[in-house]
Design a protein around this motif. Structure first.
Motif, PDB file in Angstrom:
ATOM      1  N   THR A 242     -32.019   7.035  20.831  1.00 29.62           N
ATOM      2  CA  THR A 242     -33.368   7.692  20.442  1.00 29.62           C
ATOM      3  C   THR A 242     -34.156   8.168  21.639  1.00 29.62           C
ATOM      4  OG1 THR A 242     -32.970   5.954  18.502  1.00 29.62           O
ATOM      5  CG2 THR A 242     -35.155   6.924  19.008  1.00 29.62           C
ATOM      6  N   ALA A 243     -34.043   7.271  22.589  1.00 27.30           N
ATOM      7  CA  ALA A 243     -34.851   7.448  23.925  1.00 27.30           C
ATOM      8  C   ALA A 243     -34.417   8.808  24.353  1.00 27.30           C
ATOM      9  CB  ALA A 243     -34.933   6.412  24.758  1.00 27.30           C
ATOM     10  N   TYR A 244     -33.426   9.042  24.340  1.00 25.69           N
ATOM     11  CA  TYR A 244     -32.729  10.426  25.141  1.00 25.69           C
ATOM     12  C   TYR A 244     -32.990  11.516  24.348  1.00 25.69           C
ATOM     13  CZ  TYR A 244     -29.513  13.909  26.821  1.00 25.69           C
ATOM     14  OH  TYR A 244     -29.288  15.216  27.325  1.00 25.69           O
ATOM     15  N   TYR A 245     -32.941  11.451  22.796  1.00 27.75           N
ATOM     16  CA  TYR A 245     -33.311  12.696  21.927  1.00 27.75           C
ATOM     17  C   TYR A 245     -34.737  12.901  21.631  1.00 27.75           C
ATOM     18  CZ  TYR A 245     -28.418  13.884  21.801  1.00 27.75           C
ATOM     19  OH  TYR A 245     -26.909  14.241  22.034  1.00 27.75           O
ATOM     20  N   LYS A 246     -35.570  12.067  21.624  1.00 31.83           N
ATOM     21  CA  LYS A 246     -36.920  11.954  21.257  1.00 31.83           C
ATOM     22  C   LYS A 246     -37.697  12.101  22.969  1.00 31.83           C
ATOM     23  CE  LYS A 246     -37.556   9.720  17.256  1.00 31.83           C
ATOM     24  NZ  LYS A 246     -38.319   8.491  16.688  1.00 31.83           N
ATOM     25  N   LYS A 247     -36.929  11.929  24.037  1.00 29.50           N
ATOM     26  CA  LYS A 247     -37.480  12.158  25.289  1.00 29.50           C
ATOM     27  C   LYS A 247     -38.798  11.175  25.345  1.00 29.50           C
ATOM     28  CE  LYS A 247     -34.915  15.356  26.936  1.00 29.50           C
ATOM     29  NZ  LYS A 247     -33.603  15.200  26.226  1.00 29.50           N
ATOM     30  N   ASP A 248     -38.485   9.946  24.835  1.00 28.16           N
ATOM     31  CA  ASP A 248     -39.617   8.848  24.776  1.00 28.16           C
ATOM     32  C   ASP A 248     -39.497   7.972  25.834  1.00 28.16           C
ATOM     33  OD1 ASP A 248     -41.266   6.969  24.009  1.00 28.16           O
ATOM     34  OD2 ASP A 248     -40.943   7.275  21.974  1.00 28.16           O
ATOM     35  N   HIS A 290     -28.575   0.144  30.316  1.00 26.84           N
ATOM     36  CA  HIS A 290     -29.709   0.310  31.009  1.00 26.84           C
ATOM     37  C   HIS A 290     -29.934   1.233  32.220  1.00 26.84           C
ATOM     38  CE1 HIS A 290     -32.350  -1.321  34.885  1.00 26.84           C
ATOM     39  NE2 HIS A 290     -33.153  -1.184  33.954  1.00 26.84           N
ATOM     40  N   LEU A 291     -28.630   1.234  33.039  1.00 26.40           N
ATOM     41  CA  LEU A 291     -28.674   2.321  34.275  1.00 26.40           C
ATOM     42  C   LEU A 291     -28.724   3.777  33.565  1.00 26.40           C
ATOM     43  CD1 LEU A 291     -25.674   0.903  36.588  1.00 26.40           C
ATOM     44  CD2 LEU A 291     -28.060   0.847  36.922  1.00 26.40           C
ATOM     45  N   ALA A 292     -28.268   3.873  32.221  1.00 32.38           N
ATOM     46  CA  ALA A 292     -28.235   5.340  31.841  1.00 32.38           C
ATOM     47  C   ALA A 292     -29.979   5.608  31.509  1.00 32.38           C
ATOM     48  CB  ALA A 292     -27.558   5.523  30.312  1.00 32.38           C
ATOM     49  N   SER A 293     -30.663   4.509  31.255  1.00 33.03           N
ATOM     50  CA  SER A 293     -32.190   4.677  30.638  1.00 33.03           C
ATOM     51  C   SER A 293     -32.849   5.054  31.801  1.00 33.03           C
ATOM     52  CB  SER A 293     -32.390   3.394  29.802  1.00 33.03           C
ATOM     53  OG  SER A 293     -32.543   2.438  30.977  1.00 33.03           O
ATOM     54  N   THR A 294     -32.522   4.576  33.107  1.00 39.18           N
ATOM     55  CA  THR A 294     -33.325   4.838  34.186  1.00 39.18           C
ATOM     56  C   THR A 294     -33.418   6.142  34.650  1.00 39.18           C
ATOM     57  OG1 THR A 294     -31.417   4.472  35.971  1.00 39.18           O
ATOM     58  CG2 THR A 294     -32.620   2.371  35.238  1.00 39.18           C
ATOM     59  N   VAL A 295     -32.380   6.965  33.840  1.00 37.97           N
ATOM     60  CA  VAL A 295     -32.288   8.292  34.514  1.00 37.97           C
ATOM     61  C   VAL A 295     -33.105   9.229  33.514  1.00 37.97           C
ATOM     62  CG1 VAL A 295     -30.817  10.540  34.006  1.00 37.97           C
ATOM     63  CG2 VAL A 295     -29.769   8.455  35.059  1.00 37.97           C
ATOM     64  N   LEU A 296     -33.732   8.657  32.530  1.00 37.11           N
ATOM     65  CA  LEU A 296     -34.593   9.324  31.344  1.00 37.11           C
ATOM     66  C   LEU A 296     -35.831   9.613  32.240  1.00 37.11           C
ATOM     67  CD1 LEU A 296     -33.334   7.316  28.002  1.00 37.11           C
ATOM     68  CD2 LEU A 296     -32.574   9.648  29.211  1.00 37.11           C
ATOM     69  N   PHE A 297     -36.179   8.684  33.097  1.00 39.18           N
ATOM     70  CA  PHE A 297     -37.548   8.696  33.487  1.00 39.18           C
ATOM     71  C   PHE A 297     -37.651  10.107  34.455  1.00 39.18           C
ATOM     72  CE2 PHE A 297     -37.441   4.188  32.665  1.00 39.18           C
ATOM     73  CZ  PHE A 297     -38.427   3.997  32.124  1.00 39.18           C
ATOM     74  N   GLY A 298     -36.548  10.511  34.887  1.00 32.43           N
ATOM     75  CA  GLY A 298     -36.560  11.915  35.533  1.00 32.43           C
ATOM     76  C   GLY A 298     -36.344  12.978  34.649  1.00 32.43           C
ATOM     77  N   MET A 299     -35.859  12.903  33.430  1.00 33.25           N
ATOM     78  CA  MET A 299     -35.705  13.947  32.442  1.00 33.25           C
ATOM     79  C   MET A 299     -36.651  14.406  31.561  1.00 33.25           C
ATOM     80  SD  MET A 299     -31.620  12.732  32.031  1.00 33.25           S
ATOM     81  CE  MET A 299     -31.117  14.205  31.289  1.00 33.25           C
ATOM     82  N   MET A 300     -37.742  13.568  31.569  1.00 29.77           N
ATOM     83  CA  MET A 300     -38.599  13.720  30.521  1.00 29.77           C
ATOM     84  C   MET A 300     -39.629  14.934  30.615  1.00 29.77           C
ATOM     85  SD  MET A 300     -38.040  11.053  28.643  1.00 29.77           S
ATOM     86  CE  MET A 300     -37.450   9.414  28.737  1.00 29.77           C
TER      87      MET A 300
END
Length: 301
Positions: A242-248, A290-300
């Motif tokens: 959800t975080a990935y596709y919503k960019k949340d 969790h490690l995958a989620s850390t990448v999201l902070f640079g992809m938002m």
């Protein structure tokens, strides 16, 4: 490399392109290229849908074992090579190569099998514009594994290891392909392509952890506490999707907070007389999510 800008008329400017780059990408006068503006940069690239010239590489396999052969093929496939000339007269090595192609390399087949070498080649690889579709498929595979596992545990039934093995082979094919085109097509642009690559690698680790978890419980008992933690871990991964596709970014932060709580539960289970191997792999799912989620902070953005 530096180039001079040449003024053409009142409103146009041109510059020359390096002949080495033109030849390497099989371009000529009249060819189209893609231009990507990125802050103060202008990035030139072959169009994603353009047919790339075939590239080949040769290796003498000597006495290499299966793991080394896998590394040779996987890493150079991801770099973008379309043809591998693998020198060997060993029948077992040739069987290993065929196994790797089937389980890990999407769209490649053996095209020659001679006495002293075997050639594998790209004959049906999907186009880069399938990136998003295949990425969604990797999420689906992981969620399918999680749902199948929790259903079996709740009903005190053994999971079907064959099904999880088939999903693992599919996942390896898909994530290898996604990493290959991320490198070669710079998916996400020059700044984000590394983040995409890392994210895809973590998805691969997550699915592998599910597979090895299932493998470790086939002949071992689990308890209600383990089942509950599997259920929470599945929700942990759902949050990543959800975080990935919503960019949340707030959901990405929530994953980090959940990780701390879930890892405490993992440590508690490890200190009890439970299946420690299965608990370890469950912890790996939590950690890699969790490690995958850390990448999201640079992809938002």
């Amino acid at each position: 490399m530096r180039r001079k800008i040449i003024k053409q008329g009142n409103n146009s400017y041109t510059m020359t392109l390096p002949i080495s780059w033109i030849k390497e990408n099989s371009l000529e006068g009249g060819s189209e290229i893609d231009l990507l503006e990125e802050e103060n940069k202008l990035i030139l690239a072959r169009p994603r849908d353009a047919k790339h010239p075939e590239s080949s590489i040769s290796f003498d396999l000597n006495g290499y074992n299966e793991r080394t052969i896998l590394n040779i093929i996987n890493q150079n496939y991801r770099k973008g090579y379309d043809k591998f000339i693998l020198k060997t007269d060993n029948k077992d090595q040739k069987l290993t190569i065929k196994k790797i192609i089937k389980e890990s390399i999407l769209g490649f087949e053996v095209t020659e099998n001679n006495k002293d070498h075997i050639i594998i080649q790209n004959i049906a690889e999907p186009s880069p514009d399938k990136f998003d579709v295949i990425l969604r498929k990797t999420f689906f595979i992981i969620k399918d594994d999680g749902e199948e596992l929790i259903n079996k545990l709740k009903n005190n039934k053994k999971p079907n290891l064959t099904q999880f093995q088939e999903n693992k082979d599919l996942m390896d094919n898909y994530t290898n392909f996604l990493r290959r085109i991320t490198i070669n097509a710079k998916i996400g642009g020059s700044r984000k392509s590394y983040l995409n690559y890392y994210f895809i690698s973590e998805l691969s680790h997550i699915q592998h952890a599910y597979f090895y978890l299932v493998k470790s419980i086939i002949n071992n008992k689990t308890d209600a506490g383990f089942t509950n933690l599997v259920n929470e871990t599945n929700k942990h991964f759902d949050l990543l999707e959800t975080a990935y596709y919503k960019k949340d970014i707030n959901l990405a932060h929530e994953i980090s907070s959940n990780k701390t709580k879930l890892q405490k539960e993992i440590f508690n289970l490890l200190n009890q007389n439970n299946n420690k191997e299965a608990t370890y792999h469950l912890g790996e799912i939590i950690r890699h999510t969790h490690l995958a989620s850390t990448v999201l902070f640079g992809m938002m953005n």
